[in-house]
Design a protein around this motif. Structure first.
Motif, PDB file in Angstrom:
ATOM      1  N   ILE A  51       0.900  -1.130  -0.126  1.00 53.60           N
ATOM      2  CA  ILE A  51      -0.453   0.293   0.288  1.00 53.60           C
ATOM      3  C   ILE A  51       1.309   1.393  -0.011  1.00 53.60           C
ATOM      4  O   ILE A  51       0.593   2.450   0.520  1.00 53.60           O
ATOM      5  CB  ILE A  51      -0.818  -0.364   1.045  1.00 53.60           C
ATOM      6  N   LYS A  52       2.230   0.745  -0.729  1.00 58.92           N
ATOM      7  CA  LYS A  52       2.908   2.444   0.473  1.00 58.92           C
ATOM      8  C   LYS A  52       2.890   3.237  -1.684  1.00 58.92           C
ATOM      9  O   LYS A  52       3.192   4.958  -1.175  1.00 58.92           O
ATOM     10  CB  LYS A  52       4.602   1.930   0.272  1.00 58.92           C
ATOM     11  N   ARG A  53       2.899   2.618  -2.282  1.00 59.87           N
ATOM     12  CA  ARG A  53       2.552   3.482  -3.783  1.00 59.87           C
ATOM     13  C   ARG A  53       0.676   3.136  -4.101  1.00 59.87           C
ATOM     14  O   ARG A  53       0.659   3.649  -5.153  1.00 59.87           O
ATOM     15  CB  ARG A  53       3.777   3.011  -4.847  1.00 59.87           C
ATOM     16  N   GLY A  54       0.261   3.887  -3.621  1.00 62.43           N
ATOM     17  CA  GLY A  54      -1.273   3.553  -3.556  1.00 62.43           C
ATOM     18  C   GLY A  54      -1.640   4.713  -4.647  1.00 62.43           C
ATOM     19  O   GLY A  54      -0.970   6.109  -4.343  1.00 62.43           O
ATOM     20  N   HIS A  55      -2.344   4.170  -6.038  1.00 59.17           N
ATOM     21  CA  HIS A  55      -3.340   5.874  -6.243  1.00 59.17           C
ATOM     22  C   HIS A  55      -4.358   6.723  -5.594  1.00 59.17           C
ATOM     23  O   HIS A  55      -4.258   8.072  -5.898  1.00 59.17           O
ATOM     24  CB  HIS A  55      -4.018   5.289  -7.534  1.00 59.17           C
ATOM     25  N   GLN A  56      -4.485   6.272  -4.102  1.00 63.15           N
ATOM     26  CA  GLN A  56      -5.373   6.951  -3.495  1.00 63.15           C
ATOM     27  C   GLN A  56      -5.246   6.772  -1.858  1.00 63.15           C
ATOM     28  O   GLN A  56      -4.804   5.338  -1.621  1.00 63.15           O
ATOM     29  CB  GLN A  56      -7.267   6.174  -3.744  1.00 63.15           C
ATOM     30  N   PHE A  57      -4.349   7.379  -0.904  1.00 62.92           N
ATOM     31  CA  PHE A  57      -4.365   6.750  -0.062  1.00 62.92           C
ATOM     32  C   PHE A  57      -4.879   8.286   1.298  1.00 62.92           C
ATOM     33  O   PHE A  57      -5.730   9.444   0.394  1.00 62.92           O
ATOM     34  CB  PHE A  57      -3.017   6.523   0.345  1.00 62.92           C
ATOM     35  N   ASP A  58      -4.630   7.883   2.247  1.00 66.01           N
ATOM     36  CA  ASP A  58      -5.189   8.575   2.995  1.00 66.01           C
ATOM     37  C   ASP A  58      -3.936   9.412   4.051  1.00 66.01           C
ATOM     38  O   ASP A  58      -3.029   8.963   3.940  1.00 66.01           O
ATOM     39  CB  ASP A  58      -5.911   8.790   4.372  1.00 66.01           C
TER      40      ASP A  58
END
Length: 250
Positions: free
Chosen positions: A243-250
């Motif tokens: 999840i380190k380089r996701g297109h959507q994150f918080d």
């Protein structure tokens, strides 16, 4: 490496100054002609045409010059080290000790799936690569961390909470130094010309853009949560799992 187009900037600035001189001269000539008792209508029409043409040229030069000026980087602080990449960054300080294990720790993507809190397969099914679904305790933990961050800043440090839009105008991206440099890494709605924020800093730093702040009002202490959207084109091939380089994150 300094890649600022300084020579082009100076050349465009020189052209712009020359065009402005010509424009002001024509405007002066037109003003004098309009005050004459006997007005040469044909000359007046010619002057108006030339003035409109020069005004259009100046606007074009202004646009070109602004685009080039936005490519000029800020001057680095004297303490910033010179290096070719992140491997040349010195460690200024660290806190605590790195934990050691008598076994090989599993990466977070394996732990997340085994605990049933991250679903990568369904994230890809819904939206494609670099998306994931948080489930159960994973979703609850995400929500709790957001609330913890906001509560800490508002109740513990006196910040005012802001809930800003997640889409902003181009001016906001320029004002926060996202455009034009990171245009390829941002999501953009072409029809309405909205840009999806890559960080909450973008709307926060633009809250008072083009406003006159009176003495005594500063500093402003704002804190915000936003979802963040990045194309991650600049990190192609890096951290493709998890999840380190996701297109959507918080």
């Amino acid at each position: 490496q300094d890649t600022a187009p300084l020579d082009e900037i100076l050349e465009l600035d020189s052209q712009r100054r020359q065009k402005i001189l010509e424009l002001e001269s024509l405007r002066h000539e037109r003003k004098e002609a309009s005050q004459e008792t006997k007005i040469d209508k044909e000359k007046g029409r010619d002057l108006r045409t030339m003035i409109r043409g020069l005004e259009e040229e100046v606007r074009g030069l202004d646009t070109e010059l602004e685009e080039l000026l936005l490519q000029v980087p800020n001057i680095p602080h004297s303490s910033a080290p010179v290096g070719k990449d992140e491997t040349d960054n010195p460690i200024v300080r660290h806190w605590g000790d790195l934990p050691t294990f008598d076994f090989q720790p599993a990466p977070h993507w394996k732990l997340g799936e085994s605990l049933g809190i991250i679903d990568f397969e369904r994230g890809v099914k819904l939206s494609g690569t670099r998306f994931y679904v948080l489930k159960g305790l994973g979703a609850r933990l995400q929500r709790a961390l957001i609330a913890f961050m906001l509560d800490l800043h508002t109740t513990g440090h006196g910040y005012q909470e802001i809930y800003p839009p997640f889409m902003v105008k181009r001016e906001c991206m320029v004002g926060s130094a996202q455009l034009p440099k990171f245009a390829d890494n941002l999501y953009h709605d072409d029809e309405d010309d909205f840009w999806f924020v890559p960080t909450a800093e973008v709307p926060l730093t633009n809250l008072h853009r083009d406003e006159i702040v009176t003495p005594g009002m500063l500093p402003f202490y704002y804190v915000a949560y936003t979802a963040c959207f990045r194309r991650e084109k600049m990190s192609a091939g890096k951290d493709t799992r998890g999840i380190k380089r996701g297109h959507q994150f918080d």
